[in-house]
Design an enzyme around this catalytic site. Structure first.
Site, PDB file in Angstrom:
ATOM      1  N   SER A 119      95.649  17.366  10.083  1.00 20.84           N
ATOM      2  CA  SER A 119      95.266  17.330   8.672  1.00 20.84           C
ATOM      3  C   SER A 119      94.018  16.498   8.450  1.00 20.84           C
ATOM      4  O   SER A 119      93.475  16.508   7.351  1.00 20.84           O
ATOM      5  CB  SER A 119      96.382  16.785   7.776  1.00 20.84           C
ATOM      6  OG  SER A 119      97.452  16.273   8.456  1.00 20.84           O
ATOM      7  N   HIS A 140      94.498  24.672   9.771  1.00 20.53           N
ATOM      8  CA  HIS A 140      95.269  23.709   8.976  1.00 20.53           C
ATOM      9  C   HIS A 140      96.170  24.455   7.998  1.00 20.53           C
ATOM     10  O   HIS A 140      95.732  24.903   6.937  1.00 20.53           O
ATOM     11  CB  HIS A 140      94.289  22.772   8.244  1.00 20.53           C
ATOM     12  CG  HIS A 140      94.948  21.696   7.450  1.00 20.53           C
ATOM     13  ND1 HIS A 140      94.375  21.127   6.346  1.00 20.53           N
ATOM     14  CD2 HIS A 140      96.156  21.073   7.598  1.00 20.53           C
ATOM     15  CE1 HIS A 140      95.184  20.206   5.844  1.00 20.53           C
ATOM     16  NE2 HIS A 140      96.267  20.165   6.582  1.00 20.53           N
ATOM     17  N   GLU A 152      93.352  26.469   6.062  1.00 21.33           N
ATOM     18  CA  GLU A 152      91.952  26.040   6.194  1.00 21.33           C
ATOM     19  C   GLU A 152      91.564  26.279   7.646  1.00 21.33           C
ATOM     20  O   GLU A 152      92.247  25.768   8.550  1.00 21.33           O
ATOM     21  CB  GLU A 152      91.836  24.538   5.940  1.00 21.33           C
ATOM     22  CG  GLU A 152      91.653  24.116   4.514  1.00 21.33           C
ATOM     23  CD  GLU A 152      91.318  22.627   4.429  1.00 21.33           C
ATOM     24  OE1 GLU A 152      90.290  22.285   3.843  1.00 21.33           O
ATOM     25  OE2 GLU A 152      92.093  21.781   4.922  1.00 21.33           O
ATOM     26  N   ASN A 190      92.272  17.979   1.783  1.00 22.03           N
ATOM     27  CA  ASN A 190      92.594  16.558   1.615  1.00 22.03           C
ATOM     28  C   ASN A 190      91.440  15.752   1.026  1.00 22.03           C
ATOM     29  O   ASN A 190      91.658  14.691   0.445  1.00 22.03           O
ATOM     30  CB  ASN A 190      93.069  15.963   2.941  1.00 22.03           C
ATOM     31  CG  ASN A 190      94.501  16.373   3.219  1.00 22.03           C
ATOM     32  OD1 ASN A 190      95.321  16.460   2.302  1.00 22.03           O
ATOM     33  ND2 ASN A 190      94.817  16.655   4.471  1.00 22.03           N
TER      34      ASN A 190
HETATM   35  N1  LIG Z   1     103.676  17.386   7.275  1.00 21.77           N
HETATM   36  C1  LIG Z   1     102.694  17.920   6.583  1.00 21.77           C
HETATM   37  O1  LIG Z   1     102.765  18.053   5.345  1.00 21.77           O
HETATM   38  C2  LIG Z   1     101.478  18.433   7.300  1.00 21.77           C
HETATM   39  C3  LIG Z   1     100.646  19.369   6.656  1.00 21.77           C
HETATM   40  C4  LIG Z   1      99.537  19.883   7.350  1.00 21.77           C
HETATM   41  C5  LIG Z   1      99.261  19.423   8.644  1.00 21.77           C
HETATM   42  N2  LIG Z   1     100.075  18.489   9.232  1.00 21.77           N
HETATM   43  C6  LIG Z   1      99.770  18.070  10.610  1.00 21.77           C
HETATM   44  O2  LIG Z   1     100.644  18.766  11.500  1.00 21.77           O
HETATM   45  C7  LIG Z   1     100.908  17.940  12.650  1.00 21.77           C
HETATM   46  C8  LIG Z   1     102.408  17.798  12.818  1.00 21.77           C
HETATM   47  O3  LIG Z   1     102.964  17.235  11.653  1.00 21.77           O
HETATM   48  P1  LIG Z   1     104.528  17.328  11.335  1.00 21.77           P
HETATM   49  O4  LIG Z   1     104.683  16.883   9.924  1.00 21.77           O
HETATM   50  O5  LIG Z   1     105.060  18.645  11.768  1.00 21.77           O
HETATM   51  O6  LIG Z   1     105.097  16.190  12.315  1.00 21.77           O
HETATM   52  P2  LIG Z   1     106.579  16.010  12.882  1.00 21.77           P
HETATM   53  O7  LIG Z   1     106.721  14.555  13.159  1.00 21.77           O
HETATM   54  O8  LIG Z   1     107.578  16.706  12.009  1.00 21.77           O
HETATM   55  O9  LIG Z   1     106.547  16.810  14.287  1.00 21.77           O
HETATM   56  C9  LIG Z   1     105.747  16.422  15.369  1.00 21.77           C
HETATM   57  C10 LIG Z   1     106.432  16.895  16.650  1.00 21.77           C
HETATM   58  O10 LIG Z   1     105.522  16.730  17.730  1.00 21.77           O
HETATM   59  C11 LIG Z   1     106.283  16.361  18.883  1.00 21.77           C
HETATM   60  N3  LIG Z   1     105.364  15.776  19.847  1.00 21.77           N
HETATM   61  C12 LIG Z   1     104.797  14.538  19.825  1.00 21.77           C
HETATM   62  N4  LIG Z   1     103.963  14.394  20.870  1.00 21.77           N
HETATM   63  C13 LIG Z   1     104.007  15.563  21.571  1.00 21.77           C
HETATM   64  C14 LIG Z   1     103.370  16.043  22.739  1.00 21.77           C
HETATM   65  N5  LIG Z   1     102.503  15.283  23.430  1.00 21.77           N
HETATM   66  N6  LIG Z   1     103.654  17.280  23.192  1.00 21.77           N
HETATM   67  C15 LIG Z   1     104.528  18.067  22.527  1.00 21.77           C
HETATM   68  N7  LIG Z   1     105.171  17.670  21.397  1.00 21.77           N
HETATM   69  C16 LIG Z   1     104.900  16.431  20.932  1.00 21.77           C
HETATM   70  C17 LIG Z   1     107.352  15.437  18.330  1.00 21.77           C
HETATM   71  O11 LIG Z   1     108.462  15.338  19.229  1.00 21.77           O
HETATM   72  C18 LIG Z   1     107.703  16.106  17.004  1.00 21.77           C
HETATM   73  O12 LIG Z   1     108.776  17.020  17.163  1.00 21.77           O
HETATM   74  C19 LIG Z   1     100.142  16.634  12.413  1.00 21.77           C
HETATM   75  O13 LIG Z   1      98.905  16.700  13.053  1.00 21.77           O
HETATM   76  C20 LIG Z   1      99.979  16.602  10.896  1.00 21.77           C
HETATM   77  O14 LIG Z   1      98.880  15.843  10.476  1.00 21.77           O
HETATM   78  C21 LIG Z   1     101.182  18.001   8.599  1.00 21.77           C
END
Ligand SMILES: NC(=O)c1ccc[n+]([C@@H]2O[C@H](COP(=O)([O-])OP(=O)(O)OC[C@H]3O[C@@H](n4cnc5c(N)ncnc54)[C@H](O)[C@@H]3O)[C@@H](O)[C@H]2O)c1
Length: 283
Positions: A119, A140, A152, A190
């Protein structure tokens, strides 16, 4: 370049949503997570969502069966060798993402695109951890992925037109509407959303009115479906603070300074919905 097989890395909130939408759109999907528990939970969450769609009459039982057949858990990152694209959705940490992209670059076939759902982190820097920066791109998705229409697509400094076109075509097949964005802090979504949330927090901090009434102003006066403070609690106040820091550091303008009240809440562990307390209480 045609994409038929997708690997999604990270089975959390976003990764499971991305994997679900890809499988529903006819792609073969492999889902991988470093944690077996997260992978099991992610697979279960997708199955639940798809079964609920059957109960609601949105899809047929046969469609659900076929969708679930297209989705498989992967036991290792090397499963990427059979894929045309990897979409990364792991923790928002540059070092973790760079290491992952270096590994994916070594294992993925030469034609494969490496996409990140970050993000806020610079696509150009993630791409520099690989030997194929022209095939690295930001994809994104918005949360919750199956519901939100926007993707995005962020081009890093060296992202090729071919990579962009392939990913744009994929977003269309997923039923999403994409916008093309250059690699600047906060991208577009963002860059606009977070300063609005930060300003709403300043209004609470300076005693302009209550959190409830700030949300009422934006819901009832501006027709926003959710007030900014409810939305901040939903996103996570730690995430909001992190993205404001990225904007402040990356753009160097004091107008992006995070509100002291936001810092205070995060220090107190008031992170929003996920911790049970933010601008509102979720006990
Ligand atoms: N949550 C939101 O609203 C949102 C929106 C858009 C983008 N994002 C982006 O998406 C990404 C994930 O966010 P999320 O909210 O799903 O997080 P989350 O914490 O729900 O999930 C992340 C997952 O990644 C796994 N993980 C960590 N390191 C790893 C690795 N080296 N290899 C494989 N798996 C690994 C973890 O075990 C976990 O299950 C981030 O970059 C975040 O910025 C989040």
């Amino acid at each position: 370049m045609s994409i038929s097989k997708v690997m999604v890395i990270g089975a959390g909130q976003m990764g499971s949503g991305i994997a679900q939408v890809c499988a529903q759109s006819g792609y073969e999907v492999l889902l991988y997570d470093v944690s077996d528990i997260s992978l099991d939970n992610g697979m279960a969450r997708i199955e639940n969502q798809i079964n609920r769609s059957v109960v609601k009459g949105k899809i047929s039982g046969q469609d659900a069966k076929e969708t679930l057949k297209r989705l498989q858990p992967a036991s290792g990152l090397d499963a990427v060798k059979s894929c045309d694209i990897a979409i990364e959705a792991v923790v928002e940490n540059m070092e973790v993402k760079k290491k992952l992209f270096t590994d994916l670059d070594e294992m993925a076939p030469a034609h494969a695109v490496l996409a990140t759902n970050t993000s806020s982190l610079p696509i150009t820097e993630i791409a520099a951890a690989t030997e194929r920066p022209s095939q690295v791109i930001g994809m994104h998705f918005m949360n919750p992925v199956p519901v939100m229409q926007l993707v995005e697509i962020i081009r890093g400094l060296q992202t090729s037109d071919q990579t962009y076109e392939a990913v744009k075509g994929m977003a269309e097949r997923l039923g999403k509407i994409s916008v093309q964005v250059n690699d600047n802090p906060g991208f577009a979504a963002n860059r606009i959303l977070m300063p609005m949330i930060n300003e709403a927090i300043y209004a609470v901090y300076e005693g302009v009115t209550s959190p409830e009434d700030i949300d009422n102003v934006m819901k009832l006066g501006m027709n926003h479906p959710m007030g900014p403070l409810t939305l901040a609690d939903f996103i996570g106040l730690d995430t909001c603070l992190y993205i404001m820091e990225v904007l402040h550091d990356g753009l160097g303008d004091s107008k992006y300074r995070p509100c002291p009240l936001l810092r205070k809440y995060v220090k107190a562990g008031w992170l929003g919905r996920k911790s049970g307390r933010g601008f509102y209480s979720y006990q």
